[in-house]
Write a protein that holds these residues in place. Structure first.
Motif, PDB file in Angstrom:
ATOM      1  N   HIS A 108      27.273  29.817  32.929  1.00 43.61           N
ATOM      2  CA  HIS A 108      28.424  30.710  32.963  1.00 43.61           C
ATOM      3  C   HIS A 108      28.386  31.563  34.237  1.00 43.61           C
ATOM      4  O   HIS A 108      27.315  31.910  34.732  1.00 43.61           O
ATOM      5  CB  HIS A 108      28.440  31.633  31.747  1.00 43.61           C
ATOM      6  N   GLY A 109      29.556  31.944  34.700  1.00 48.32           N
ATOM      7  CA  GLY A 109      29.626  32.805  35.865  1.00 48.32           C
ATOM      8  C   GLY A 109      29.406  34.271  35.543  1.00 48.32           C
ATOM      9  O   GLY A 109      29.036  35.055  36.422  1.00 48.32           O
ATOM     10  N   MET A 165      38.576  32.330  28.189  1.00 52.85           N
ATOM     11  CA  MET A 165      38.662  33.349  29.234  1.00 52.85           C
ATOM     12  C   MET A 165      37.700  32.997  30.357  1.00 52.85           C
ATOM     13  O   MET A 165      36.607  32.487  30.101  1.00 52.85           O
ATOM     14  CB  MET A 165      38.297  34.726  28.656  1.00 52.85           C
ATOM     15  N   LYS A 166      38.118  33.278  31.607  1.00 51.47           N
ATOM     16  CA  LYS A 166      37.275  32.985  32.753  1.00 51.47           C
ATOM     17  C   LYS A 166      37.164  34.207  33.647  1.00 51.47           C
ATOM     18  O   LYS A 166      37.999  35.113  33.609  1.00 51.47           O
ATOM     19  CB  LYS A 166      37.831  31.805  33.542  1.00 51.47           C
ATOM     20  N   CYS A 167      36.115  34.211  34.435  1.00 49.97           N
ATOM     21  CA  CYS A 167      35.940  35.206  35.491  1.00 49.97           C
ATOM     22  C   CYS A 167      36.198  34.461  36.787  1.00 49.97           C
ATOM     23  O   CYS A 167      35.337  33.710  37.255  1.00 49.97           O
ATOM     24  CB  CYS A 167      34.535  35.785  35.449  1.00 49.97           C
ATOM     25  N   GLY A 168      37.409  34.601  37.334  1.00 55.00           N
ATOM     26  CA  GLY A 168      37.814  33.754  38.434  1.00 55.00           C
ATOM     27  C   GLY A 168      37.952  32.332  37.929  1.00 55.00           C
ATOM     28  O   GLY A 168      38.665  32.065  36.971  1.00 55.00           O
ATOM     29  N   SER A 169      37.216  31.417  38.534  1.00 56.77           N
ATOM     30  CA  SER A 169      37.240  30.024  38.094  1.00 56.77           C
ATOM     31  C   SER A 169      36.072  29.676  37.184  1.00 56.77           C
ATOM     32  O   SER A 169      35.933  28.538  36.756  1.00 56.77           O
ATOM     33  CB  SER A 169      37.220  29.101  39.324  1.00 56.77           C
ATOM     34  N   GLU A 170      35.235  30.671  36.875  1.00 57.02           N
ATOM     35  CA  GLU A 170      34.010  30.412  36.120  1.00 57.02           C
ATOM     36  C   GLU A 170      34.132  30.884  34.677  1.00 57.02           C
ATOM     37  O   GLU A 170      34.799  31.879  34.379  1.00 57.02           O
ATOM     38  CB  GLU A 170      32.822  31.096  36.794  1.00 57.02           C
ATOM     39  N   SER A 171      33.453  30.182  33.785  1.00 54.11           N
ATOM     40  CA  SER A 171      33.486  30.538  32.364  1.00 54.11           C
ATOM     41  C   SER A 171      32.632  31.774  32.098  1.00 54.11           C
ATOM     42  O   SER A 171      31.754  32.136  32.895  1.00 54.11           O
ATOM     43  CB  SER A 171      32.974  29.371  31.518  1.00 54.11           C
ATOM     44  N   ILE A 172      32.909  32.419  30.969  1.00 62.85           N
ATOM     45  CA  ILE A 172      32.098  33.563  30.553  1.00 62.85           C
ATOM     46  C   ILE A 172      31.549  33.320  29.156  1.00 62.85           C
ATOM     47  O   ILE A 172      32.082  32.528  28.381  1.00 62.85           O
ATOM     48  CB  ILE A 172      32.888  34.891  30.583  1.00 62.85           C
ATOM     49  N   ALA A 173      30.465  34.016  28.852  1.00 62.44           N
ATOM     50  CA  ALA A 173      29.970  34.156  27.486  1.00 62.44           C
ATOM     51  C   ALA A 173      30.195  35.601  27.075  1.00 62.44           C
ATOM     52  O   ALA A 173      30.383  36.479  27.925  1.00 62.44           O
ATOM     53  CB  ALA A 173      28.485  33.800  27.412  1.00 62.44           C
ATOM     54  N   VAL A 174      30.198  35.853  25.770  1.00 60.00           N
ATOM     55  CA  VAL A 174      30.267  37.230  25.275  1.00 60.00           C
ATOM     56  C   VAL A 174      28.986  37.511  24.493  1.00 60.00           C
ATOM     57  O   VAL A 174      28.585  36.715  23.634  1.00 60.00           O
ATOM     58  CB  VAL A 174      31.492  37.473  24.375  1.00 60.00           C
ATOM     59  N   ALA A 175      28.350  38.635  24.809  1.00 59.15           N
ATOM     60  CA  ALA A 175      27.112  39.040  24.140  1.00 59.15           C
ATOM     61  C   ALA A 175      27.357  40.335  23.373  1.00 59.15           C
ATOM     62  O   ALA A 175      27.770  41.341  23.953  1.00 59.15           O
ATOM     63  CB  ALA A 175      25.994  39.244  25.159  1.00 59.15           C
ATOM     64  N   VAL A 176      27.122  40.287  22.063  1.00 63.11           N
ATOM     65  CA  VAL A 176      27.222  41.471  21.212  1.00 63.11           C
ATOM     66  C   VAL A 176      25.850  42.136  21.175  1.00 63.11           C
ATOM     67  O   VAL A 176      24.873  41.542  20.698  1.00 63.11           O
ATOM     68  CB  VAL A 176      27.673  41.092  19.792  1.00 63.11           C
ATOM     69  N   ALA A 218      38.624  41.733  28.066  1.00 63.83           N
ATOM     70  CA  ALA A 218      38.094  40.689  28.951  1.00 63.83           C
ATOM     71  C   ALA A 218      39.040  40.398  30.109  1.00 63.83           C
ATOM     72  O   ALA A 218      38.603  40.239  31.259  1.00 63.83           O
ATOM     73  CB  ALA A 218      37.817  39.423  28.155  1.00 63.83           C
ATOM     74  N   SER A 219      40.341  40.333  29.826  1.00 64.62           N
ATOM     75  CA  SER A 219      41.285  39.966  30.889  1.00 64.62           C
ATOM     76  C   SER A 219      41.355  41.043  31.964  1.00 64.62           C
ATOM     77  O   SER A 219      41.370  40.736  33.167  1.00 64.62           O
ATOM     78  CB  SER A 219      42.675  39.692  30.313  1.00 64.62           C
ATOM     79  N   ARG A 220      41.370  42.308  31.564  1.00 68.39           N
ATOM     80  CA  ARG A 220      41.454  43.373  32.562  1.00 68.39           C
ATOM     81  C   ARG A 220      40.175  43.479  33.389  1.00 68.39           C
ATOM     82  O   ARG A 220      40.219  43.699  34.604  1.00 68.39           O
ATOM     83  CB  ARG A 220      41.764  44.717  31.894  1.00 68.39           C
ATOM     84  N   LEU A 221      39.032  43.315  32.740  1.00 66.20           N
ATOM     85  CA  LEU A 221      37.772  43.376  33.485  1.00 66.20           C
ATOM     86  C   LEU A 221      37.659  42.201  34.459  1.00 66.20           C
ATOM     87  O   LEU A 221      37.226  42.374  35.607  1.00 66.20           O
ATOM     88  CB  LEU A 221      36.583  43.379  32.523  1.00 66.20           C
ATOM     89  N   SER A 222      38.054  41.008  34.012  1.00 65.46           N
ATOM     90  CA  SER A 222      37.935  39.839  34.882  1.00 65.46           C
ATOM     91  C   SER A 222      38.909  39.911  36.051  1.00 65.46           C
ATOM     92  O   SER A 222      38.615  39.420  37.149  1.00 65.46           O
ATOM     93  CB  SER A 222      38.140  38.545  34.089  1.00 65.46           C
TER      94      SER A 222
END
Length: 209
Positions: free
Chosen positions: A93-94, A1-12, A111-115
């Motif tokens: 990450h972006g 999953m990306k935010c625009g063209s940038e990668s994301i991390a997920v933090a729990v 993630a997809s809807r937020l991004s």
């Protein structure tokens, strides 16, 4: 999953005391699996880089995810977000998607809807279902640089921080149940057990293995 063209991390985010449920909330079992395990399994739907953030490594629950210490000098969820933003920035990450460990029915399209909703100007996109859920949000890594001044002003609210960096709310329906239902008490845990046993609920619609 990306935010625009940038990668994301997920933090729990797993740093809460959980006093209302008798403590050690991340390790409480829901149908034989700890809440933090369920959260990490959901997170892996959205990114390969998943971290657990808390006060001590025991809150990581042996999930195999990288553990980060809550940022010093802050209390509550914002301490976890601070550590997560620093990690995302340093890792290139972006953005970082923050999710709480005690919300086992997060929607699979979180993630997809937020991004898709976050604008170039906004520092975050925050989930909402009747109420805003600032602990479930996609935060741009650059928000890290706004965090120091915010904390130095004595502020600790995630909602307030989202307002300070500018955010986009993203609404989900709360029917047939609220996907952002979080577990704070034994009664909440029992309600979650009941939902998992409800044959009318499609389990493919929320992030979990």
């Amino acid at each position: 999953m990306k935010c625009g063209s940038e990668s994301i991390a997920v933090a729990v985010l797993a740093g809460g005391d959980g006093n209302r449920i008798g403590g050690r909330k991340p390790l409480r079992l829901l149908r034989g699996k700890s809440l933090v395990e369920r959260a990490v399994a959901a997170a892996r739907n959205w990114a390969s880089d998943v971290v657990v953030v808390g006060r001590d490594a025991g809150q990581g629950g042996g999930t195999g995810a990288t553990f980060l210490q809550d940022a010093p000098g802050a209390d509550g969820p914002i301490a976890g977000l601070a550590a997560a933003l620093r990690y995302a920035k340093d890792a290139g990450h972006g953005a970082v998607l923050a999710i709480p460990c005690d919300t086992p029915f997060l929607p699979l399209n979180l993630a997809s809807r937020l991004s898709m909703a976050i604008t170039p100007e906004a520092g975050a996109a925050i989930a909402s279902s009747v109420l805003l859920h600032p602990s479930c949000g996609l935060w741009r890594a650059r928000a890290f640089f706004a965090l120091g001044p915010y904390l130095c002003a004595g502020r600790r609210s995630l909602h307030g921080f989202a307002e300070s960096v500018g955010f986009v709310p993203v609404e989900w329906t709360s029917e047939p149940f609220d996907p952002f239902l979080n577990i704070n008490t034994a009664a909440d845990l029992a309600a979650a057990e009941s939902l998992l046993g409800d044959a009318s609920i499609d389990p493919t619609q929320f992030g979990r293995d």
